[in-house]
Every structure is written in C-alpha cells, then in structure tokens.
Design an enzyme around this catalytic site. Structure first.
Site, short mmCIF file in Angstrom:
data_model
loop_
_atom_site.label_atom_id
_atom_site.label_comp_id
_atom_site.label_asym_id
_atom_site.label_seq_id
_atom_site.Cartn_x
_atom_site.Cartn_y
_atom_site.Cartn_z
N MET A 315 0.83 -1.20 0.00
CA MET A 315 0.00 0.00 0.00
C MET A 315 0.87 1.26 0.00
O MET A 315 0.56 2.24 -0.67
CB MET A 315 -0.94 0.02 1.21
CG MET A 315 -1.93 1.16 1.20
SD MET A 315 -2.97 1.25 2.69
CE MET A 315 -3.98 -0.21 2.49
N TRP A 318 2.22 1.72 -3.40
CA TRP A 318 1.14 2.15 -4.28
C TRP A 318 0.97 3.67 -4.24
O TRP A 318 0.72 4.31 -5.26
CB TRP A 318 -0.17 1.46 -3.90
CG TRP A 318 -1.36 2.06 -4.59
CD1 TRP A 318 -1.69 1.94 -5.91
CD2 TRP A 318 -2.38 2.89 -4.00
NE1 TRP A 318 -2.84 2.64 -6.18
CE2 TRP A 318 -3.28 3.23 -5.04
CE3 TRP A 318 -2.61 3.37 -2.72
CZ2 TRP A 318 -4.40 4.03 -4.81
CZ3 TRP A 318 -3.72 4.16 -2.50
CH2 TRP A 318 -4.60 4.49 -3.53
N HIS A 319 1.12 4.26 -3.07
CA HIS A 319 1.00 5.71 -2.96
C HIS A 319 2.12 6.43 -3.72
O HIS A 319 1.92 7.54 -4.22
CB HIS A 319 1.02 6.14 -1.49
CG HIS A 319 -0.31 5.97 -0.81
ND1 HIS A 319 -0.57 4.92 0.06
CD2 HIS A 319 -1.45 6.69 -0.86
CE1 HIS A 319 -1.81 5.01 0.50
NE2 HIS A 319 -2.37 6.07 -0.05
N GLY A 320 3.28 5.81 -3.83
CA GLY A 320 4.38 6.43 -4.57
C GLY A 320 5.73 5.90 -4.13
O GLY A 320 5.89 5.41 -3.00
#
Length: 386
Positions: A315, A318-320
């Site tokens: 996760m 996924w944000h960066g």
C-alpha cells in the site's frame, strides 16, 4: 481547459448540472446506465482533456481490455497459475510504469486516476481466475472501469455488484428513498467537509506552520494535517459516493468515524474502507490462505503478521516510490502486528477491555498512533531528514 475532480466550484457546478438528467431518469423508473456512460465520457473529457493524458488513457484501456479478454480465453481452456501470474503482471504494468516514471527524467507516464482504474482491471483478472467471472459484457465492463464519480479518488467498487445494479430499472419510490435523497445528503455533506472545514484548517493552521528545528511545528502539523486530510479526503469521497447514488449505483462508503477506533485493526475498517477491503481480499487473505495451504508457517498468526507487513508495505509503494510513503506502509504494518500481539497476549487488555474508561483510553492512544502515521505520510519530516 481541464479540471481537478471535486476541487473547484466550477467543476461542482457542472457536476450538479450533469446530475439533472440522471435524476429525471431515476424518478421516471428508467435505467440510468446509458446516460451514465455518456456522462462519464463527458466528465472524463473535462478532467483529462484530449492531450497526452487522454492518449495514455486510451492506450491503457486498449492494453487492459486486451489482457482481460486474452486471459478469459486462456482461463476457459485451463486454470494455470503461471499464466494467471503473467497476465496479472501484464495488467499491473501500466501502473508500475506510472510509479517508476515519476522518479525518472522522462516524467510521469500516465493519467489522473490510473491507480483506481488499475484496481478495477486487476480485480477483474483475479476474479476470472477464481471463476467468479465467467462472462464479459464489453460495455458494462468499460463503464465499470471508467465510471466517472470514482475516477480519481475511489471508492473502489466491485465489478459484479456494479454490473448487477446498473442493469436494473429502479422503481421510482426506491430511487427516491434509497438513491436520490441519500445521494444528495452525501454530496452536500461532502461539500461542507471539503470546501468549508478542510479549507479552513489548511488556511488558518497548516499554511501557518513552518518547519524548524523545534519539535513544536512537528506536533502542530501532525494533528492539523490529520484533520485536514480526513475532511478533504472524506469530503470528496462523500461527493463521489453521493454522485454514484444519483447515477443509480450504490458505491461503497469510504469512511465511518475512523477517529473512534479502539485499535489499528478497527481503524482500517473505518478509514479508506474500500481500499483496505480491496487489499484485504486480494493480498492479505490470499497470502494467508496460500501460506497455510503450503505450510510455510507453523502458526496462522505468523502468516497473518507477514501478510499484514506485505499488504501495508505494498500500500505504501502504491502511494508512490518516495521514502515517506514506503515508511508509512511499513509503519502501518508494524502497528497492525503490534495490535494483534497486544489484543491476544496482554493480560491488561483481557482484564479491562470491556471497561468504558479503558475503551476511551484506547481511542485516545489509537488516534495518536494514527496521527503519527499521517505525519509520516505527509512528507513533512522530509525537511528534517534532509
């Protein structure tokens, strides 16, 4: 001219005008599906335009649909886990390229909303493999992937539930009581959250906090940013969900009083609910089941802890691909593991867990754990790291 979704008064005005024909169809007991498709195309044009982002979106759709149909053809012949993994990776490639390109001189390759659209296509491939999806309806699938209310910010819906709902004619009374009125309430509550509360917090608190070598700005920013993020994120999530309702789709709620959580496991059932459920269903649960089936661990608790760390770290990525996003994911994974250990092994917890004072103390402690995580996520500490 393009618009950031739910970020400007002009966009909101256009959105409200776009709702009028949907409301008319709903009150007439007609299906809103085909108007919703046209409205999605129009709103995507407003959000993305016809420049390079549109070309990326078009390429994304061609690639993803090709992967989905080819995998469906393959799956009907045989269920092969390596073929599944290959197609899953192929489906994920546009998102991977998008995240990696952001760190390269070439700049970001992608478009607004690529993350949420990728979740939808990945989900379809996984459910084809599981046998939950046995048939593909082209227009319904494209509509599900490009459904505009949740384009850039979620929530993440499920394809089978979505397709079932869009293909029914909702009786007038039901549309009025279960779609229109709750939808209007959510939209206006979202406007209040985002354009009033979040704006005021940013204007009078966050914008006045300057990083320094003192610990005071860190503490002030930690609490101010947490509250700002909640009202901003919950605000446009409410607008997205309310708009979905008006278009005849019960999109899942994304927030449910998260700051009343008594521990971090409960927090993730209340915060960004659709994302945490998606990760729980397609990463956490599948990893635990596979690990126990293949006897990788002696205890289910160990498999669960490893799965929690993997899920939350993914996760974060996924944000960066930035250190504070990854650190945020690792932090959340650790907090979930520690929560498990505390609730299962602590004598204090077992003795006092039903006491009101203890539950209130849990809420306060959990809130501060959450706030520190949001401080990491915000990138504010980057000033101190450098």
């Amino acid at each position: 001219m393009t618009f950031s979704q739910y970020d400007s008064y002009l966009y909101m005005y256009i959105l409200l005008l776009t709702m009028i024909p949907a409301i008319g169809l709903g009150l007439a007991g007609k299906r809103i599906k085909y108007y919703g498709m046209a409205a999605s195309a129009f709103m995507i044009y407003l959000i993305i335009g016809l420049d390079i982002q549109f070309k990326f979106l078009l390429g994304f759709m061609v690639w993803e649909l090709a992967c989905i149909y080819l995998f469906m053809w393959s799956r009907k012949k045989e269920k092969n886990k390596w073929t599944f993994r290959l197609f899953l990776l192929a489906t994920m490639m546009p998102l991977i390229i998008n995240k990696v390109s952001a760190k390269l001189p070439i700049g970001v390759l992608g478009f607004i909303g690529i993350s949420y659209l990728s979740f939808r296509t990945i989900q379809i491939v996984i459910e084809i493999y599981d046998g939950a999806i046995k048939d593909l309806k082209f227009l319904d699938m494209v509509y599900f992937i490009l459904f505009f209310p949740s384009l850039s910010s979620g929530p993440i819906d499920r394809s089978r539930r979505f397709e079932e709902e869009i293909n029914q004619a909702i009786p007038r009374g039901e549309y009025l009581s279960k779609y229109l009125m709750p939808g209007i309430k959510k939209v206006f509550l979202g406007i209040l959250y985002k354009f009033a509360v979040a704006t005021l917090i940013h204007l009078y608190f966050i914008s006045n906090i300057v990083p320094s070598k003192s610990v005071v700005p860190i503490i002030l920013y930690m609490y101010a940013y947490t509250m700002y993020l909640f009202f901003d994120f919950a605000g446009y999530s409410l607008i997205a969900v309310g708009t979905s309702y008006i278009f005849g789709v019960h999109a899942p709620d994304n927030f449910n009083k998260p700051f009343l959580s008594k521990d971090m496991k409960e927090f993730w059932t209340r915060w960004h609910i659709s994302l945490s459920r998606w990760f729980g269903d397609y990463i956490f649960s599948r990893y635990v089941l596979n690990a126990m089936r293949n006897k990788k661990f002696k205890k289910r608790a160990t498999a669960s802890h490893v799965a929690q760390m993997i899920t939350m770290t993914v996760m974060g990525f996924w944000h960066g691909l930035t250190w504070y996003y990854v650190a945020y994911g690792v932090y959340q994974g650790l907090m979930l593991v520690l929560t498990d250990e505390f609730t299962k092994k602590s004598k204090i917890y077992k003795k006092y867990k039903k006491e009101k004072w203890f539950q209130r103390l849990q809420i306060v402690i959990t809130f501060n754990i959450v706030c520190f995580g949001m401080l990491i996520f915000s990138g504010f500490l980057d000033f101190y790291v450098k």
